[in-house]
Design a protein around this motif. Structure first.
Motif, PDB file in Angstrom:
ATOM      1  N   ASP A  97    -137.494 -14.875  12.905  1.00 32.86           N
ATOM      2  CA  ASP A  97    -136.358 -14.314  13.324  1.00 32.86           C
ATOM      3  C   ASP A  97    -137.172 -15.709  14.955  1.00 32.86           C
ATOM      4  O   ASP A  97    -138.290 -16.011  14.890  1.00 32.86           O
ATOM      5  CB  ASP A  97    -136.295 -13.431  14.047  1.00 32.86           C
ATOM      6  N   GLU A  98    -136.006 -16.286  15.516  1.00 27.82           N
ATOM      7  CA  GLU A  98    -136.013 -17.254  16.996  1.00 27.82           C
ATOM      8  C   GLU A  98    -137.189 -16.612  18.000  1.00 27.82           C
ATOM      9  O   GLU A  98    -138.170 -17.401  18.522  1.00 27.82           O
ATOM     10  CB  GLU A  98    -134.707 -16.586  17.679  1.00 27.82           C
ATOM     11  N   GLU A  99    -137.401 -15.203  18.151  1.00 27.46           N
ATOM     12  CA  GLU A  99    -138.087 -14.561  19.087  1.00 27.46           C
ATOM     13  C   GLU A  99    -139.498 -15.008  18.617  1.00 27.46           C
ATOM     14  O   GLU A  99    -140.539 -15.517  19.290  1.00 27.46           O
ATOM     15  CB  GLU A  99    -138.513 -13.218  19.134  1.00 27.46           C
ATOM     16  N   GLN A 100    -140.145 -14.599  16.994  1.00 29.79           N
ATOM     17  CA  GLN A 100    -141.332 -14.421  16.380  1.00 29.79           C
ATOM     18  C   GLN A 100    -141.992 -16.345  16.736  1.00 29.79           C
ATOM     19  O   GLN A 100    -142.963 -16.958  16.501  1.00 29.79           O
ATOM     20  CB  GLN A 100    -141.549 -14.435  15.004  1.00 29.79           C
ATOM     21  N   GLU A 101    -140.628 -17.248  16.570  1.00 31.93           N
ATOM     22  CA  GLU A 101    -140.652 -18.905  16.351  1.00 31.93           C
ATOM     23  C   GLU A 101    -141.001 -19.485  17.106  1.00 31.93           C
ATOM     24  O   GLU A 101    -141.962 -19.902  17.717  1.00 31.93           O
ATOM     25  CB  GLU A 101    -138.672 -19.287  15.954  1.00 31.93           C
ATOM     26  N   ASN A 102    -140.103 -18.800  18.633  1.00 34.69           N
ATOM     27  CA  ASN A 102    -141.125 -19.122  19.821  1.00 34.69           C
ATOM     28  C   ASN A 102    -142.365 -19.136  20.724  1.00 34.69           C
ATOM     29  O   ASN A 102    -143.046 -19.374  20.690  1.00 34.69           O
ATOM     30  CB  ASN A 102    -139.745 -18.413  21.164  1.00 34.69           C
ATOM     31  N   PHE A 155    -144.601 -18.304  17.858  1.00 36.23           N
ATOM     32  CA  PHE A 155    -146.000 -19.714  17.550  1.00 36.23           C
ATOM     33  C   PHE A 155    -145.786 -21.136  18.043  1.00 36.23           C
ATOM     34  O   PHE A 155    -146.447 -21.501  17.229  1.00 36.23           O
ATOM     35  CB  PHE A 155    -145.571 -19.613  15.698  1.00 36.23           C
ATOM     36  N   LYS A 156    -145.003 -21.363  18.646  1.00 37.56           N
ATOM     37  CA  LYS A 156    -143.841 -22.802  19.056  1.00 37.56           C
ATOM     38  C   LYS A 156    -145.269 -23.793  19.483  1.00 37.56           C
ATOM     39  O   LYS A 156    -145.858 -24.996  18.955  1.00 37.56           O
ATOM     40  CB  LYS A 156    -143.230 -23.082  19.824  1.00 37.56           C
ATOM     41  N   ALA A 157    -146.682 -23.278  19.901  1.00 35.93           N
ATOM     42  CA  ALA A 157    -147.594 -23.616  20.609  1.00 35.93           C
ATOM     43  C   ALA A 157    -148.503 -23.664  19.316  1.00 35.93           C
ATOM     44  O   ALA A 157    -149.783 -24.867  19.642  1.00 35.93           O
ATOM     45  CB  ALA A 157    -148.531 -22.642  21.715  1.00 35.93           C
ATOM     46  N   HIS A 158    -148.299 -23.069  18.134  1.00 39.80           N
ATOM     47  CA  HIS A 158    -149.933 -23.142  17.278  1.00 39.80           C
ATOM     48  C   HIS A 158    -149.058 -23.858  15.912  1.00 39.80           C
ATOM     49  O   HIS A 158    -149.397 -23.867  14.957  1.00 39.80           O
ATOM     50  CB  HIS A 158    -149.662 -21.381  16.451  1.00 39.80           C
ATOM     51  N   ALA A 159    -147.309 -24.324  16.070  1.00 43.46           N
ATOM     52  CA  ALA A 159    -147.363 -24.603  14.583  1.00 43.46           C
ATOM     53  C   ALA A 159    -147.293 -26.166  14.060  1.00 43.46           C
ATOM     54  O   ALA A 159    -146.573 -26.619  13.741  1.00 43.46           O
ATOM     55  CB  ALA A 159    -145.627 -24.149  14.888  1.00 43.46           C
ATOM     56  N   CYS A 160    -148.133 -26.826  15.104  1.00 49.61           N
ATOM     57  CA  CYS A 160    -148.306 -28.075  15.618  1.00 49.61           C
ATOM     58  C   CYS A 160    -147.299 -29.208  15.160  1.00 49.61           C
ATOM     59  O   CYS A 160    -147.085 -30.261  14.993  1.00 49.61           O
ATOM     60  CB  CYS A 160    -149.439 -29.050  13.806  1.00 49.61           C
ATOM     61  N   GLY A 161    -145.920 -28.790  15.519  1.00 51.71           N
ATOM     62  CA  GLY A 161    -144.825 -29.488  15.887  1.00 51.71           C
ATOM     63  C   GLY A 161    -143.656 -29.410  14.102  1.00 51.71           C
ATOM     64  O   GLY A 161    -142.738 -30.310  14.241  1.00 51.71           O
ATOM     65  N   LYS A 162    -144.619 -28.259  13.185  1.00 46.57           N
ATOM     66  CA  LYS A 162    -143.774 -28.494  11.892  1.00 46.57           C
ATOM     67  C   LYS A 162    -142.809 -27.438  11.900  1.00 46.57           C
ATOM     68  O   LYS A 162    -142.547 -26.719  12.904  1.00 46.57           O
ATOM     69  CB  LYS A 162    -145.021 -27.771  10.873  1.00 46.57           C
ATOM     70  N   LYS A 163    -141.909 -27.763  11.288  1.00 48.58           N
ATOM     71  CA  LYS A 163    -140.528 -26.759  10.859  1.00 48.58           C
ATOM     72  C   LYS A 163    -140.919 -25.216  10.993  1.00 48.58           C
ATOM     73  O   LYS A 163    -141.534 -25.255   9.785  1.00 48.58           O
ATOM     74  CB  LYS A 163    -139.482 -27.797   9.935  1.00 48.58           C
ATOM     75  N   MET A 164    -139.837 -24.795  11.043  1.00 49.92           N
ATOM     76  CA  MET A 164    -139.923 -23.078  11.134  1.00 49.92           C
ATOM     77  C   MET A 164    -138.751 -23.080  10.301  1.00 49.92           C
ATOM     78  O   MET A 164    -137.716 -23.267  11.320  1.00 49.92           O
ATOM     79  CB  MET A 164    -140.268 -22.737  12.555  1.00 49.92           C
ATOM     80  N   VAL A 165    -138.955 -22.447   9.842  1.00 47.74           N
ATOM     81  CA  VAL A 165    -137.419 -22.304   9.108  1.00 47.74           C
ATOM     82  C   VAL A 165    -137.479 -19.803   9.559  1.00 47.74           C
ATOM     83  O   VAL A 165    -138.821 -19.399   9.095  1.00 47.74           O
ATOM     84  CB  VAL A 165    -137.439 -22.147   7.601  1.00 47.74           C
ATOM     85  N   LEU A 166    -136.147 -19.219  10.017  1.00 47.84           N
ATOM     86  CA  LEU A 166    -135.922 -18.680   9.682  1.00 47.84           C
ATOM     87  C   LEU A 166    -135.382 -17.615   8.667  1.00 47.84           C
ATOM     88  O   LEU A 166    -134.292 -18.365   8.271  1.00 47.84           O
ATOM     89  CB  LEU A 166    -135.166 -18.343  10.697  1.00 47.84           C
ATOM     90  N   ASP A 167    -135.512 -16.491   8.597  1.00 48.45           N
ATOM     91  CA  ASP A 167    -134.997 -15.567   7.968  1.00 48.45           C
ATOM     92  C   ASP A 167    -133.952 -15.489   7.537  1.00 48.45           C
ATOM     93  O   ASP A 167    -133.366 -15.211   9.512  1.00 48.45           O
ATOM     94  CB  ASP A 167    -135.525 -14.195   7.564  1.00 48.45           C
ATOM     95  N   SER A 168    -133.086 -15.558   6.899  1.00 43.45           N
ATOM     96  CA  SER A 168    -131.161 -14.603   7.228  1.00 43.45           C
ATOM     97  C   SER A 168    -131.107 -13.174   5.660  1.00 43.45           C
ATOM     98  O   SER A 168    -129.957 -12.863   6.980  1.00 43.45           O
ATOM     99  CB  SER A 168    -130.554 -16.244   6.040  1.00 43.45           C
ATOM    100  N   TYR A 169    -132.509 -12.801   5.268  1.00 40.57           N
ATOM    101  CA  TYR A 169    -132.916 -11.933   4.957  1.00 40.57           C
ATOM    102  C   TYR A 169    -133.142 -11.025   5.878  1.00 40.57           C
ATOM    103  O   TYR A 169    -133.797 -11.461   6.022  1.00 40.57           O
ATOM    104  CB  TYR A 169    -132.497 -11.409   3.731  1.00 40.57           C
ATOM    105  N   SER A 170    -133.191  -9.466   6.165  1.00 41.05           N
ATOM    106  CA  SER A 170    -133.918  -8.475   7.233  1.00 41.05           C
ATOM    107  C   SER A 170    -134.572  -7.715   6.648  1.00 41.05           C
ATOM    108  O   SER A 170    -133.888  -6.886   5.741  1.00 41.05           O
ATOM    109  CB  SER A 170    -133.286  -8.165   8.766  1.00 41.05           C
TER     110      SER A 170
END
Length: 201
Positions: A52-57, A59-74
């Motif tokens: 989700d967006e909370e986890q995306e935020n 992880f941003k500092a550790h994702a080395c600028g890579k694209k993150m994709v979010l689940d559409s199913y929970s």
């Protein structure tokens, strides 16, 4: 040929008190950064699957600028992240791994891509003949509709779509040992005991 890699990082780490496994420290870097650095030298793009967006935020500092994709199913497990990663992938083939496998050997990744070329997938085979899907390479085209069908039909275990592929190469551990003698690629962290044993914090 364009190659992609997907790191599944959306799990909740319940056996580790809901700790974010991707952010565990391993030799001075987060496991996520460490995995990205390994894959960056092999593939054309690295995707990170988050729930989700909370986890995306987070992880941003550790994702080395890579694209993150979010689940559409929970709450359906790793297939949700695999689905979004395959939808976003630019490559014909994609290597799939998990964020709790900090010792991936690049030579193993390269071997899996070579084994998959011209086939639907290449998946490591354990000594008992079962598959290890989270160190496999898959052709995106045939795999994507099977992932969608598995989810819609309630078959939510990772191998469900793999079993439906027509042409899967099983790569025996003996062959993988030739490039990774101790099979450290397959070490994963599930418990605090695993963390202590591997000196990960």
């Amino acid at each position: 040929m364009t190659l992609s890699a997907l790191i599944l990082a959306g799990g909740r780490g319940r056996r580790l008190g809901n700790m974010e496994k991707a952010l565990m420290n391993c030799d001075g870097k987060s496991v996520l950064e460490r995995t990205i650095n390994v894959l960056d030298d092999i593939v054309d793009e690295v995707l990170v699957s988050v729930r989700d967006e909370e986890q995306e935020n987070e992880f941003k500092a550790h994702a080395c600028g890579k694209k993150m994709v979010l689940d559409s199913y929970s709450d359906i497990g790793p297939l949700a992240g695999i689905l979004e990663g395959f939808k976003a992938a630019k490559g014909e083939y994609i290597f799939v791994t998990a964020c709790d496998m900090p010792f991936i050997d690049p030579k193993v990744v390269e071997l899996m891509f070579r084994c998959a070329e011209g086939h639907d997938a290449a998946v490591p085979l354990r000594p008992d003949g079962s598959m290890e899907p989270l160190c496999g390479v898959y052709r995106v085209g045939p795999m994507l509709p099977l992932i969608e069908r598995s989810i819609s039909s309630g078959k939510r275990f990772i191998l469900a779509p793999v079993f439906e592929l027509d042409d899967v190469v099983g790569v025996e551990m003996g062959r993988i040992r030739q490039v990774d003698p101790q099979l450290r690629t397959f070490i994963n962290i599930n418990t605090f005991d695993d963390m202590d044993e591997l000196n990960i914090c």
